[in-house]
Design a protein around this motif. Structure first.
Motif, PDB file in Angstrom:
ATOM      1  N   MET A  56       0.665  -1.215  -0.166  1.00 50.96           N
ATOM      2  CA  MET A  56       0.303  -0.094  -0.035  1.00 50.96           C
ATOM      3  C   MET A  56       1.280   1.379  -0.131  1.00 50.96           C
ATOM      4  SD  MET A  56      -3.186  -1.409   2.262  1.00 50.96           S
ATOM      5  CE  MET A  56      -4.203  -0.027   1.355  1.00 50.96           C
ATOM      6  N   ARG A  57       0.151   2.534  -0.593  1.00 52.49           N
ATOM      7  CA  ARG A  57       1.238   3.563  -0.944  1.00 52.49           C
ATOM      8  C   ARG A  57       0.501   4.549  -0.229  1.00 52.49           C
ATOM      9  NH1 ARG A  57       4.053   5.859  -6.643  1.00 52.49           N
ATOM     10  NH2 ARG A  57       4.740   7.477  -4.968  1.00 52.49           N
ATOM     11  N   TYR A  58       1.306   5.417   1.532  1.00 55.99           N
ATOM     12  CA  TYR A  58       0.331   6.656   1.851  1.00 55.99           C
ATOM     13  C   TYR A  58       0.712   7.980   1.540  1.00 55.99           C
ATOM     14  CZ  TYR A  58      -2.917   3.629   3.589  1.00 55.99           C
ATOM     15  OH  TYR A  58      -3.897   2.046   3.957  1.00 55.99           O
ATOM     16  N   ALA A  59       0.435   9.036   0.912  1.00 60.14           N
ATOM     17  CA  ALA A  59       0.616  10.170   0.958  1.00 60.14           C
ATOM     18  C   ALA A  59       1.251  10.506   2.743  1.00 60.14           C
ATOM     19  CB  ALA A  59      -0.123  10.896   0.707  1.00 60.14           C
ATOM     20  N   ILE A  60       2.419  11.104   3.258  1.00 55.73           N
ATOM     21  CA  ILE A  60       2.691  11.980   4.642  1.00 55.73           C
ATOM     22  C   ILE A  60       2.875  12.932   4.295  1.00 55.73           C
ATOM     23  CG2 ILE A  60       3.659   9.072   4.887  1.00 55.73           C
ATOM     24  CD1 ILE A  60       6.348  10.347   4.429  1.00 55.73           C
ATOM     25  N   VAL A  61       3.177  13.848   5.306  1.00 53.91           N
ATOM     26  CA  VAL A  61       3.416  14.925   4.768  1.00 53.91           C
ATOM     27  C   VAL A  61       4.283  15.438   6.189  1.00 53.91           C
ATOM     28  CG1 VAL A  61       2.590  17.775   5.124  1.00 53.91           C
ATOM     29  CG2 VAL A  61       0.920  16.049   4.109  1.00 53.91           C
ATOM     30  N   VAL A  69     -11.025  -5.170  10.404  1.00 50.75           N
ATOM     31  CA  VAL A  69     -10.592  -3.691  10.609  1.00 50.75           C
ATOM     32  C   VAL A  69     -11.078  -3.457   8.915  1.00 50.75           C
ATOM     33  CG1 VAL A  69     -11.310  -1.547  10.772  1.00 50.75           C
ATOM     34  CG2 VAL A  69     -11.146  -2.882  12.899  1.00 50.75           C
ATOM     35  N   ALA A  70     -11.346  -2.698   8.119  1.00 52.69           N
ATOM     36  CA  ALA A  70     -11.380  -2.315   6.471  1.00 52.69           C
ATOM     37  C   ALA A  70     -10.072  -1.649   6.792  1.00 52.69           C
ATOM     38  CB  ALA A  70     -12.349  -2.106   6.205  1.00 52.69           C
ATOM     39  N   ILE A  71      -9.268  -0.982   5.589  1.00 49.40           N
ATOM     40  CA  ILE A  71      -7.728  -1.181   5.844  1.00 49.40           C
ATOM     41  C   ILE A  71      -8.406  -0.044   4.899  1.00 49.40           C
ATOM     42  CG2 ILE A  71      -5.696  -1.057   4.296  1.00 49.40           C
ATOM     43  CD1 ILE A  71      -5.378  -2.759   6.084  1.00 49.40           C
ATOM     44  N   PRO A  72      -8.291   2.037   5.730  1.00 51.22           N
ATOM     45  CA  PRO A  72      -8.734   2.715   4.582  1.00 51.22           C
ATOM     46  C   PRO A  72      -7.327   2.768   3.360  1.00 51.22           C
ATOM     47  CG  PRO A  72      -7.915   3.356   7.006  1.00 51.22           C
ATOM     48  CD  PRO A  72      -7.482   1.854   6.738  1.00 51.22           C
ATOM     49  N   LEU A  73      -7.977   3.118   1.975  1.00 49.23           N
ATOM     50  CA  LEU A  73      -7.776   3.530   0.786  1.00 49.23           C
ATOM     51  C   LEU A  73      -7.020   4.590   0.900  1.00 49.23           C
ATOM     52  CD1 LEU A  73     -10.635   2.171  -1.439  1.00 49.23           C
ATOM     53  CD2 LEU A  73      -8.512   0.783  -0.500  1.00 49.23           C
ATOM     54  N   GLN A  74      -5.945   4.289   0.093  1.00 48.58           N
ATOM     55  CA  GLN A  74      -5.328   5.858   0.417  1.00 48.58           C
ATOM     56  C   GLN A  74      -5.724   6.924  -0.904  1.00 48.58           C
ATOM     57  OE1 GLN A  74      -3.851   2.732  -0.345  1.00 48.58           O
ATOM     58  NE2 GLN A  74      -3.297   2.710  -1.833  1.00 48.58           N
ATOM     59  N   SER A  75      -6.296   7.486  -0.871  1.00 47.17           N
ATOM     60  CA  SER A  75      -6.682   8.446  -1.649  1.00 47.17           C
ATOM     61  C   SER A  75      -6.143   9.721  -1.402  1.00 47.17           C
ATOM     62  CB  SER A  75      -8.823   8.602  -0.999  1.00 47.17           C
ATOM     63  OG  SER A  75      -8.933   9.538   0.612  1.00 47.17           O
ATOM     64  N   ASP A 128      -4.981  10.435   5.295  1.00 49.97           N
ATOM     65  CA  ASP A 128      -5.176   9.180   5.101  1.00 49.97           C
ATOM     66  C   ASP A 128      -5.489   8.442   6.534  1.00 49.97           C
ATOM     67  OD1 ASP A 128      -6.167   9.536   1.983  1.00 49.97           O
ATOM     68  OD2 ASP A 128      -4.780   8.359   1.490  1.00 49.97           O
ATOM     69  N   LEU A 129      -4.676   8.935   7.404  1.00 50.72           N
ATOM     70  CA  LEU A 129      -4.621   7.706   8.997  1.00 50.72           C
ATOM     71  C   LEU A 129      -5.118   8.798   9.910  1.00 50.72           C
ATOM     72  CD1 LEU A 129      -2.251   5.194   7.887  1.00 50.72           C
ATOM     73  CD2 LEU A 129      -5.031   5.589   7.564  1.00 50.72           C
ATOM     74  N   PRO A 130      -6.112   9.762  10.018  1.00 53.24           N
ATOM     75  CA  PRO A 130      -5.978  10.673  11.354  1.00 53.24           C
ATOM     76  C   PRO A 130      -5.582  10.197  12.167  1.00 53.24           C
ATOM     77  CG  PRO A 130      -8.246  11.100   9.653  1.00 53.24           C
ATOM     78  CD  PRO A 130      -7.265   9.503   9.106  1.00 53.24           C
TER      79      PRO A 130
END
Length: 70
Positions: free
Chosen positions: A1-6, A54-60, A20-22
């Motif tokens: 999976m690929r998530y944006a990070i700041v 639990v469902a894994i949040p999709l990267q959006s 995407d993962l508060p």
């Protein structure tokens, strides 16, 4: 999976969060360290979600830069 990070400079260290993962943040002494720490935090969180069924949040989130006149 690929998530944006700041990643932000925060005084004498760096901090990072995942839109995407508060609630998932990391701080470190350098950009490299905070990237490693946030990657580890994401992996641990996703493992916990899977274990709990639990469902894994999709990267959006998307990251773009815009140029503006100064």
């Amino acid at each position: 999976m690929r998530y944006a990070i700041v990643i932000e400079q925060a005084g004498g260290n760096c901090s990072a969060y995942v839109p995407d993962l508060p609630g998932y943040v990391a701080t470190g002494a350098s950009k490299a360290e905070v990237e490693r720490l946030i990657r580890d935090a994401i992996a641990l969180h996703l493992t916990g979600l899977r274990e709990d069924g639990v469902a894994i949040p999709l990267q959006s989130s998307q990251v773009e830069y815009v140029d503006v006149a100064a």
